[in-house]
Design a protein around this motif. Structure first.
Motif, mmCIF file in Angstrom:
data_model
loop_
_atom_site.group_PDB
_atom_site.id
_atom_site.type_symbol
_atom_site.label_atom_id
_atom_site.label_comp_id
_atom_site.label_asym_id
_atom_site.label_seq_id
_atom_site.Cartn_x
_atom_site.Cartn_y
_atom_site.Cartn_z
ATOM 1 N N THR A 114 45.305 39.073 21.717
ATOM 2 C CA THR A 114 46.284 39.859 22.458
ATOM 3 C C THR A 114 46.327 39.414 23.923
ATOM 4 O OG1 THR A 114 44.617 41.571 22.891
ATOM 5 C CG2 THR A 114 46.002 41.840 20.933
ATOM 6 N N PRO A 115 47.438 39.689 24.617
ATOM 7 C CA PRO A 115 47.548 39.272 26.021
ATOM 8 C C PRO A 115 46.453 39.875 26.894
ATOM 9 C CG PRO A 115 49.699 39.877 25.152
ATOM 10 C CD PRO A 115 48.698 40.284 24.110
ATOM 11 N N VAL A 116 45.963 39.071 27.837
ATOM 12 C CA VAL A 116 44.929 39.511 28.772
ATOM 13 C C VAL A 116 45.411 39.240 30.190
ATOM 14 C CG1 VAL A 116 42.600 39.095 29.638
ATOM 15 C CG2 VAL A 116 43.014 39.199 27.182
ATOM 16 N N THR A 124 35.709 45.322 27.416
ATOM 17 C CA THR A 124 34.930 44.813 26.279
ATOM 18 C C THR A 124 34.671 43.314 26.390
ATOM 19 O OG1 THR A 124 36.998 44.576 25.046
ATOM 20 C CG2 THR A 124 35.731 46.602 24.692
ATOM 21 N N LEU A 125 35.447 42.608 27.215
ATOM 22 C CA LEU A 125 35.270 41.165 27.362
ATOM 23 C C LEU A 125 34.258 40.876 28.469
ATOM 24 C CD1 LEU A 125 38.862 39.645 26.983
ATOM 25 C CD2 LEU A 125 36.924 39.420 25.428
ATOM 26 N N THR A 126 33.011 41.117 28.171
ATOM 27 C CA THR A 126 31.954 40.828 29.132
ATOM 28 C C THR A 126 31.514 39.381 28.999
ATOM 29 O OG1 THR A 126 30.280 41.590 27.570
ATOM 30 C CG2 THR A 126 31.151 43.211 29.127
ATOM 31 N N GLY A 127 31.115 38.801 30.109
ATOM 32 C CA GLY A 127 30.653 37.423 30.108
ATOM 33 C C GLY A 127 31.033 36.743 31.409
ATOM 34 N N PHE A 128 30.489 35.569 31.640
ATOM 35 C CA PHE A 128 30.790 34.802 32.847
ATOM 36 C C PHE A 128 32.233 34.322 32.764
ATOM 37 C CE2 PHE A 128 30.775 31.616 36.035
ATOM 38 C CZ PHE A 128 29.705 31.872 36.880
ATOM 39 N N ARG A 129 33.028 34.612 33.794
ATOM 40 C CA ARG A 129 34.455 34.318 33.766
ATOM 41 C C ARG A 129 34.758 32.962 34.395
ATOM 42 N NH1 ARG A 129 36.820 40.306 35.637
ATOM 43 N NH2 ARG A 129 35.584 41.505 34.109
#
Length: 280
Positions: A114-116, A124-129
């Motif tokens: 889905t679009p972000v 919910t999208l945890t992590g190094f960006r």
């Protein structure tokens, strides 16, 4: 030359999806063939190690504004282990390209369906960006919002830009239409509509050339990146700004990397303490 925030065609809602996807597909192939970001891997690995909490390594990267995957189709191999998963996200997800990247990487690359919105990714999208040649798409307030959201959620972030406001960079962008004509038959997954919009109606080469020039004019300098982080609020962060070489390109890669300042790094953490700003 001054920064000009002009319109890029492929990021507009009215741009036909086959043209948008075809343009990002071509850029993906070019990024991986030329290994444009090969020299960012050591710098990013260092940031991932420093951003780990309590000695635990970072196991997920969340790539923002991925298009169809950018350089990750080849770059992901340099992060195994400890990174288990690299999530590809975009406001206009190129789902066929993301699915292809997932297959080629044995599932280490995963497209978010889905679009972000890069200024406010789902919690919910945890992590190094990470963002690869994407921050220039955003106005200064929006670019600052991307960085501020990472700080608000305690996530590390790394921005890499392979465009610049220089005559050399502008000249290289004018070669993109020709490269599109040469490379499009080799872009995978194969799609007939991509060839139509390249050779019958040459919309993809024209969009690449126009948007490439505009991208250069939009690119933030290192001084402007420093101004963006100066306006952030929150817990102490370590910030690094610099330039790296890039294979086959005289432009190089400008980077901005930030991650939470830890006690182990030699500084106390707490509300209102100053950030550590570094240039390398």
């Amino acid at each position: 030359m001054p920064r000009l925030h002009l319109l890029e065609i492929h990021e507009q809602p009215w741009c036909p999806q086959p043209v948008r996807d075809g343009a990002t597909d071509c850029l993906n192939l070019l990024a991986n063939l030329a290994q444009q970001y090969a020299f960012v891997a050591p710098k990013l690995r260092q940031a991932l190690a420093a951003a780990g909490r309590n000695g635990a390594p970072i196991r997920r990267i969340v790539d923002l504004c991925s298009g169809g995957g950018g350089p990750w189709l080849t770059l992901h191999r340099r992060f195994a282990p400890p990174v288990d998963e690299i999530v590809l996200t975009d406001l206009y997800p190129n789902r066929p390209a993301m699915a292809y990247a997932a297959r080629r990487s044995q599932g280490r690359l995963r497209g978010h369906p889905t679009p972000v919105d890069a200024t406010q990714p789902p919690s919910t999208l945890t992590g190094f960006r990470t963002l690869f040649t994407a921050l220039h798409h955003f106005t200064p307030p929006a670019a600052r919002a991307i960085l501020q959201d990472a700080v608000n959620h305690g996530q590390g972030i790394a921005v890499f830009e392979q465009t610049a406001r220089t005559p050399v960079a502008l000249g290289l962008m004018l070669m993109l239409p020709l490269l599109a004509l040469l490379l499009m038959p080799f872009v995978r997954p194969w799609r007939a509509e991509r060839l139509f919009w390249t050779y019958v109606v040459p919309a993809i080469p024209l969009v690449l050339g126009f948007d490439g020039v505009v991208s250069c004019l939009r690119t933030y300098s290192r001084q402007e990146l420093a101004a963006l982080i100066a306006g952030l609020e929150g817990p102490p962060y370590v910030w690094k700004i610099g330039r790296l070489p890039s294979p086959l390109s005289p432009v190089g890669v400008i980077y901005l990397i930030g991650y939470p300042q830890s006690v182990q790094a030699g500084g106390a953490t707490g509300e209102g303490l100053p950030r550590v700003a570094a240039t390398a």
